[in-house]
Design an enzyme around this catalytic site. Structure first.
Site, short mmCIF file in Angstrom:
data_model
loop_
_atom_site.label_atom_id
_atom_site.label_comp_id
_atom_site.label_asym_id
_atom_site.label_seq_id
_atom_site.Cartn_x
_atom_site.Cartn_y
_atom_site.Cartn_z
N SER A 120 1.07 -1.18 -0.11
CA SER A 120 -0.07 -0.11 -0.09
C SER A 120 0.89 1.28 -0.02
CB SER A 120 -0.89 0.22 1.18
OG SER A 120 -1.57 1.14 1.44
N HIS A 121 0.43 2.38 -0.34
CA HIS A 121 1.29 3.55 -0.50
C HIS A 121 1.32 3.76 1.09
CE1 HIS A 121 0.39 3.44 -4.66
NE2 HIS A 121 1.30 4.49 -4.88
N SER A 122 0.58 3.51 1.89
CA SER A 122 0.39 3.83 3.40
C SER A 122 0.78 2.69 4.32
CB SER A 122 -0.83 4.29 3.71
OG SER A 122 -0.93 4.23 5.04
N ASP B 80 -2.58 -1.86 -3.63
CA ASP B 80 -3.64 -0.95 -3.71
C ASP B 80 -4.10 -0.17 -4.78
OD1 ASP B 80 -1.50 0.74 -3.40
OD2 ASP B 80 -2.32 1.55 -1.22
N SER C 132 0.04 2.29 -9.54
CA SER C 132 1.76 2.62 -9.17
C SER C 132 2.25 1.63 -8.40
CB SER C 132 2.03 4.05 -8.79
OG SER C 132 1.28 4.35 -7.49
#
Length: 130
Positions: free
Chosen positions: A8-10, A67, A70
């Site tokens: 995930s980006h987070s 997610d 990218s």
């Protein structure tokens, strides 16, 4: 047992998904969070993802959950960094990250193959909530 990597980006989202899926899966299931950047910022890092894939791999393969688009690119780059033998045992699921991870983790923890775990994760796209 097939390992599962959550990209995930987070970092918080990846860790939370792993925490929740870990409550559903049998003991010993490898769920590795690969979220965010090394400095704690939002983003995805192919080097971190590769390390997570290597940590999740017990020899039965690794399913990578992502997610956003990218994250797919970063995961593909991470897989390209692996050796040829290892690449063949890694798949990226086209699935909702939360529901797909939970379904995949449960299936993986009961000994399903990488192909089976991938199919289960991707079937989560059709999960109706009402």
């Amino acid at each position: 047992m097939v390992g599962v990597v959550v990209v995930s980006h987070s970092a918080k989202i990846a860790e939370g998904i792993c925490e929740l899926a870990g409550q559903m899966a049998a003991a010993g299931q490898r769920l590795i969070a690969a979220g965010g950047m090394a400095d704690g910022s939002i983003g995805t890092d192919a080097v971190r993802i590769r390390a997570a894939i290597e940590a999740a791999d017990t020899g039965d393969g690794v399913l990578v959950m992502v997610d956003l688009g990218s994250a797919v690119i970063s995961a593909e780059l991470a897989i390209d960094m692996l050796g040829a033998t290892d690449k063949a045992r890694v798949a990226i699921a086209d699935a909702p990250i939360l529901e797909g991870t939970i379904a995949a983790a449960v299936d993986a923890s009961i000994g399903q193959s990488l192909a089976g775990v991938l199919a289960t994760a991707e079937a989560a796209r059709n999960l109706q909530k009402l």
